[in-house]
Design a protein around this motif. Structure first.
Motif, short mmCIF file in Angstrom:
data_model
loop_
_atom_site.label_atom_id
_atom_site.label_comp_id
_atom_site.label_asym_id
_atom_site.label_seq_id
_atom_site.Cartn_x
_atom_site.Cartn_y
_atom_site.Cartn_z
N UNK A 1 39.41 69.23 62.42
CA UNK A 1 40.76 69.33 62.98
C UNK A 1 40.97 70.67 63.69
N UNK A 2 41.95 70.66 64.58
CA UNK A 2 42.39 71.86 65.27
C UNK A 2 43.33 72.63 64.34
N UNK A 3 42.92 73.83 63.92
CA UNK A 3 43.73 74.60 62.96
C UNK A 3 44.70 75.56 63.64
N UNK A 4 44.62 75.66 64.97
CA UNK A 4 45.52 76.57 65.67
C UNK A 4 46.84 75.88 65.98
N UNK A 5 47.93 76.55 65.69
CA UNK A 5 49.26 76.00 65.99
C UNK A 5 49.61 76.16 67.46
N UNK A 6 48.87 77.03 68.18
CA UNK A 6 49.19 77.32 69.57
C UNK A 6 48.35 76.50 70.55
N UNK A 7 47.24 75.96 70.07
CA UNK A 7 46.33 75.27 70.98
C UNK A 7 46.85 73.90 71.34
N UNK A 8 46.73 73.55 72.60
CA UNK A 8 47.16 72.23 73.07
C UNK A 8 46.02 71.24 73.10
N UNK A 9 44.77 71.72 73.16
CA UNK A 9 43.63 70.82 73.15
C UNK A 9 42.45 71.48 72.47
N UNK A 10 41.63 70.66 71.86
CA UNK A 10 40.47 71.09 71.09
C UNK A 10 39.37 70.10 71.43
N UNK A 11 38.35 70.52 72.18
CA UNK A 11 37.40 69.55 72.70
C UNK A 11 35.97 69.98 72.41
N UNK A 12 35.10 69.00 72.17
CA UNK A 12 33.68 69.25 71.95
C UNK A 12 32.92 69.00 73.24
N UNK A 13 31.99 69.90 73.55
CA UNK A 13 31.23 69.76 74.79
C UNK A 13 29.73 69.62 74.55
N UNK A 14 29.22 70.07 73.39
CA UNK A 14 27.78 70.01 73.17
C UNK A 14 27.49 70.10 71.68
N UNK A 15 26.32 69.59 71.30
CA UNK A 15 25.87 69.69 69.92
C UNK A 15 24.42 70.14 69.92
N UNK A 16 24.12 71.15 69.09
CA UNK A 16 22.76 71.62 68.90
C UNK A 16 22.35 71.43 67.45
N UNK A 17 21.05 71.56 67.17
CA UNK A 17 20.56 71.32 65.82
C UNK A 17 19.71 72.50 65.37
N UNK A 18 20.07 73.06 64.23
CA UNK A 18 19.33 74.14 63.59
C UNK A 18 18.44 73.50 62.53
N UNK A 19 17.17 73.27 62.87
CA UNK A 19 16.27 72.53 61.96
C UNK A 19 16.02 73.30 60.68
N UNK A 20 15.93 74.64 60.76
CA UNK A 20 15.65 75.42 59.57
C UNK A 20 16.73 75.32 58.52
N UNK A 21 17.96 75.10 58.91
CA UNK A 21 19.09 74.99 57.98
C UNK A 21 19.65 73.57 57.92
N UNK A 22 19.02 72.65 58.63
CA UNK A 22 19.45 71.25 58.66
C UNK A 22 20.93 71.13 58.98
N UNK A 23 21.40 71.90 59.94
CA UNK A 23 22.82 71.89 60.27
C UNK A 23 23.02 71.65 61.75
#
Length: 883
Positions: A301-323
């Motif tokens: 969720x968007x935790x900012x009370x001031x933000x009007x939009x919260x958008x995802x543009x990319x996803x990366x993978x950290x294999x060493x931490x499985x995250x």
């Protein structure tokens, strides 16, 4: 030595000189510098270049960049026909290190190294490409959407690796539209991202529109283009985060994990109707992974009370931490605050990773950091890509909007790369770029300014707005793709409205940024090796062979002209096999020849005459000297045919530039009236075309180069002047000297010709430039009259014409041979040493300065010196007319 006295030698004692060798240790590039890697890109690009084909007069925005397993670079961008609303896509492939366009990857419409993507599904013929991937077989896979007339439909295209043509093994024609599949008939679909999976399978994601609701969509195809039923049992999966209503759930990025699991990431409406980051983790078979967030789905969720939009543009993978590391943007309402970038770390169980940032989140503006120790004003941050290193640290790449003061120096926006550590911190001392962030201006791709005759064509120093579109890894470095206006304001009317007050047109910019730098800087090139056998031209009647030899042990020398088909060198070697053959070539048995020789102590002899007369005179004059070497050239060697088709030329401006050697020329030596001081450029008749003032060479008329400009236009084709083999056929990138509105990729072709074969062959290279297309490829054998391309004005040209240069590769005055250096595209380094005038020297008086003035270069070193007599190479009636 004359033919009647072939056995006598002058002798002398030889003094040996000890040579000291100094080995200089080259400093390797510093790791993680954040600077543009100058070992990348075409010659003259210095690590950043514009991806443009043909004339680029309207905006063609960048869309995606990818690298295949041969390290070839592929760029996806828009394509518009001039004056048309038809919108397509185009993929351009560059050879390894992007040294040149890959001419094996060629599509229609004369777009070298480019394949045009057009589905034209029945609507407005608008095809929008959004993602690109390369499979294990180097096939290009593209996802996008097109207008059917009844709405948008997603599509997938696959291209062959060999030539970029549509791969007809994929859905019969290489083009697959979702609207033709039963599950998506009559509904709108849109694809944002694509990935190549094992076995040739293709996975894409986006959304499906059902009424007023959008559901996240993942669809997988077999290698043949069928829905892959091993994926979720149907070949596709729809994800609705809220179970109905008018919500909008969209996948904008996807990641195939090392174990085959699939991550879909994008934006969805949360329970309050606000935008949230949406992540879905699927097992490799397309079924929800229940170990991730309980049901395989996560909303951040968007935790900012001031933000009007919260958008995802990319996803990366950290294999060493499985995250997972999610790249996102936060925009504030009413623009009260600059927008922020963000990174969110998500553990394998679907919870936020508290070891990263503040409870798994890190918000920032690029201007929070400095960039090469220079602060920037606060400005909007827009994250675009996340690239994760093996140690879990990452590069966050995006765009920074400059404040009003910075915009004056840097333009409205800059591409930025930020090095973030595995815990979300940024090292601000001795880190990446010295302080963790690098702002990239890319001044090396600024175009040449409009320039009056005689002025320096300095690059434009005005700044433009760069916007990051895509990024990927390239051999340890960051490979960036951005949009930039090709020209800033007040330079070029790209939209034809008569005004110069707008920047543009938009062009894709490619750049490599020095990050971990794990590869060798060796420069690949597109030229054939010098040892490749040239195509042979029969020796015309009336020519014999000559030979010049030297005895290194005692300083003796010999010179022998022989009959047609004779072997004078063997006559020498039969008497003394240790002799060195210094020169061997052709001469006219009865016509005019020029002979030049040089001996120890800088002694030079120079004679002209018919038949063997100049050989006898030069040898006699060298009496009493040692280690003399002779070179000969016939005044006429008729082997060339006309270099163009169609109408005769409007003009032929020919000039040879001596300025690079710092050798001023007084044209009165050649029977011509003296101009403004000494000349640095003269033509075939000894006329002045420039003058030296101080350290500069000013052009007064014609051209200031080692070639001829022949005034033909696009109604003519350039053709080969003689049989030969293509050494190089590439568009070369030369933006600095390209006038506004021209294509900076200058089409160039080099052809090697051999008159005869073996020891006595006379070898030449012809060079053709400014063509609109390239009709031959490296290694091709061509005949006289073979079409090379349509005449044009690409590159450094102010109008349509043929630039024709001729270089002699053997029997030069001051060294045995000369070879053009194609390494890294650097064919033009010191090419003047081998250049000749193919019309022959025709001045009223004096000797062709190309033959002997280059015995020293600007540093007075013989190592690079050369020179050769100009020879009339045209067959009767075939020479282009001269001014």
């Amino acid at each position: 030595m004359t033919s009647s006295d072939s056995a006598s030698f002058h002798t002398a004692r030889i003094r040996a000189l000890a040579a000291a060798l100094f080995f200089l240790a080259a400093s390797p590039p510093s790791a993680a510098s954040g600077l543009v890697d100058e070992a990348f890109g075409p010659d003259r690009s210095n690590g950043a270049f514009l991806n443009i084909t043909r004339q680029h007069r309207r905006s063609h925005a960048a869309q995606a960049i990818a690298v295949d397993n041969q390290y070839r670079v592929l760029v996806l961008n828009e394509w518009f026909d001039p004056g048309s609303s038809n919108r397509d896509c185009a993929v351009t492939r560059h050879v390894r290190n992007a040294r040149s366009l890959d001419m094996d990857f060629t599509g229609p419409d004369e777009l070298e190294a480019t394949r045009r993507i057009a589905l034209d599904l029945g609507g407005t013929n608008v095809d929008i490409c959004t993602g690109m991937a390369i499979d294990a077989a180097n096939r290009v896979v593209i996802a996008g959407s097109g207008d059917t007339g009844n709405g948008l439909t997603g599509f997938v295209v696959r291209l062959r690796a060999s030539d970029g043509a549509y791969d007809t093994t994929f859905d019969n024609n290489g083009k697959l539209a979702l609207s033709n599949l039963a599950p998506f008939s009559g509904v709108g679909t849109y694809l944002n991202a694509v990935a190549a999976r094992s076995g040739g399978r293709v996975l894409a994601c986006g959304y499906v529109q059902r009424g007023t609701e959008r559901n996240m969509l993942a669809v997988q195809f077999t290698s043949l283009g069928d829905l892959d039923t091993s994926f979720n049992g149907t070949g596709y999966k729809e994800i609705d985060f809220n179970g109905g209503g008018d919500d909008s759930d969209v996948c904008s990025s996807l990641q195939v994990l090392p174990n085959g699991d699939v991550v879909l990431a994008g934006t969805a409406d949360d329970s309050d109707g606000k935008s949230a980051l949406a992540v879905v983790r699927l097992n490799s078979n397309g079924v929800y992974d229940g170990n991730f967030s309980g049901d395989g789905r996560l909303l951040v969720a968007n935790t900012s009370q001031l933000a009007s939009s919260f958008s995802l543009v990319d996803v990366g993978y950290d294999a060493g931490r499985s995250r997972l590391l999610l790249g996102c943007n936060l925009v504030f309402s009413n623009n009260t605050l600059p927008s922020s970038g963000c990174v969110v770390a998500v553990s394998s169980n679907g919870t936020l990773d508290s070891t990263f940032g503040s409870s798994g989140r890190e918000y920032f503006k690029f201007s929070d950091y400095h960039g090469l120790f220079v602060a920037r004003e606060a400005g909007d941050a827009r994250v675009r890509r996340i690239l994760v290193r093996d140690d879990g640290s990452l590069y966050v790449l995006g765009t920074h909007t400059n404040g009003s003061a910075d915009a004056q120096e840097h333009g409205d926006s800059d591409v930025v790369s930020l090095r973030m550590e595995a815990d979300g911190s940024v090292i601000t001392t001795q880190g990446y770029s010295g302080d963790g962030v690098a702002f990239h201006d890319f001044p090396q791709v600024h175009q040449a300014n409009l320039c009056a005759p005689g002025c320096d064509p300095e690059p434009i120093d005005k700044k433009v707005a760069d916007t990051l579109v895509d990024a990927t890894w390239y051999r340890g470095n960051l490979l960036l793709l951005a949009n930039r206006p090709r020209y800033p304001n007040n330079i070029f009317d790209h939209d034809g409205d008569g005004n110069l007050d707008e920047p543009g047109p938009i062009a894709p910019l490619v750049a490599s940024i020095d990050a971990d730098h794990v590869f060798d800087d060796g420069l690949e090139f597109d030229g054939l090796e010098p040892a490749v056998t040239p195509v042979t031209i029969a020796v015309p009647a009336g020519f014999g062979n000559y030979c010049s030899v030297r005895n290194a042990s005692d300083g003796g020398f010999g010179l022998l002209p022989g009959a047609a088909g004779s072997d004078p060198c063997q006559q020498f070697l039969s008497g003394n096999p240790s002799l060195i053959v210094e020169r061997a070539g052709l001469y006219s048995l009865s016509g005019l020849n020029w002979v030049i020789g040089y001996c120890d102590g800088g002694f030079v002899v120079l004679y002209g005459g018919n038949g063997t007369t100049p050989f006898d005179a030069a040898f006699t004059d060298s009496n009493g000297h040692t280690n003399c070497i002779f070179a000969a050239a016939p005044q006429n060697l008729p082997i060339f045919s006309r270099p163009y088709t169609g109408p005769a030329p409007l003009y032929n401006t020919q000039s040879f530039n001596h300025d690079g050697y710092g050798i001023p020329i007084n044209v009165s030596e050649f029977g011509q009236p003296q101009g403004n001081g000494d000349a640095c450029s003269i033509d075939f008749k000894g006329r002045q075309h420039s003058y030296i003032s101080g350290s500069r060479c000013y052009v007064t008329d014609g051209v200031d180069e080692t070639a001829s400009d022949i005034g033909i236009d696009s109604s003519n084709d350039d053709v080969s002047v003689a049989p030969g083999r293509v050494l190089m056929a590439v568009p070369r990138f030369i933006p600095t000297f390209t006038p506004p509105g021209n294509d900076p990729y200058q089409r160039e072709i080099f052809i090697r010709h051999s008159v005869g074969s073996g020891r006595y062959a006379e070898i030449f290279t012809t060079y053709y430039a400014h063509m609109q297309d390239t009709g031959v490829r490296r290694g091709d054998a061509v005949s006289a009259g073979t079409r090379l391309g349509q005449a044009g004005e690409t590159g450094a040209a102010s109008g349509e014409h043929l630039h024709l240069g001729v270089f002699r590769n053997r029997n030069l005055s001051w060294r045995q041979s000369f070879e053009l250096n194609f390494a890294g595209g650097r064919w033009d380094r010191d090419n003047t040493v081998g250049a000749i005038d193919p019309w022959g020297w025709q001045a009223p008086a004096g000797v062709d300065p190309w033959a002997w003035r280059f015995r020293i270069n600007a540093s007075n070193h013989l190592r690079d010196s050369s020179g050769s007599y100009s020879t009339n190479l045209w067959k009767a009636g075939e020479a282009p007319p001269l001014d």
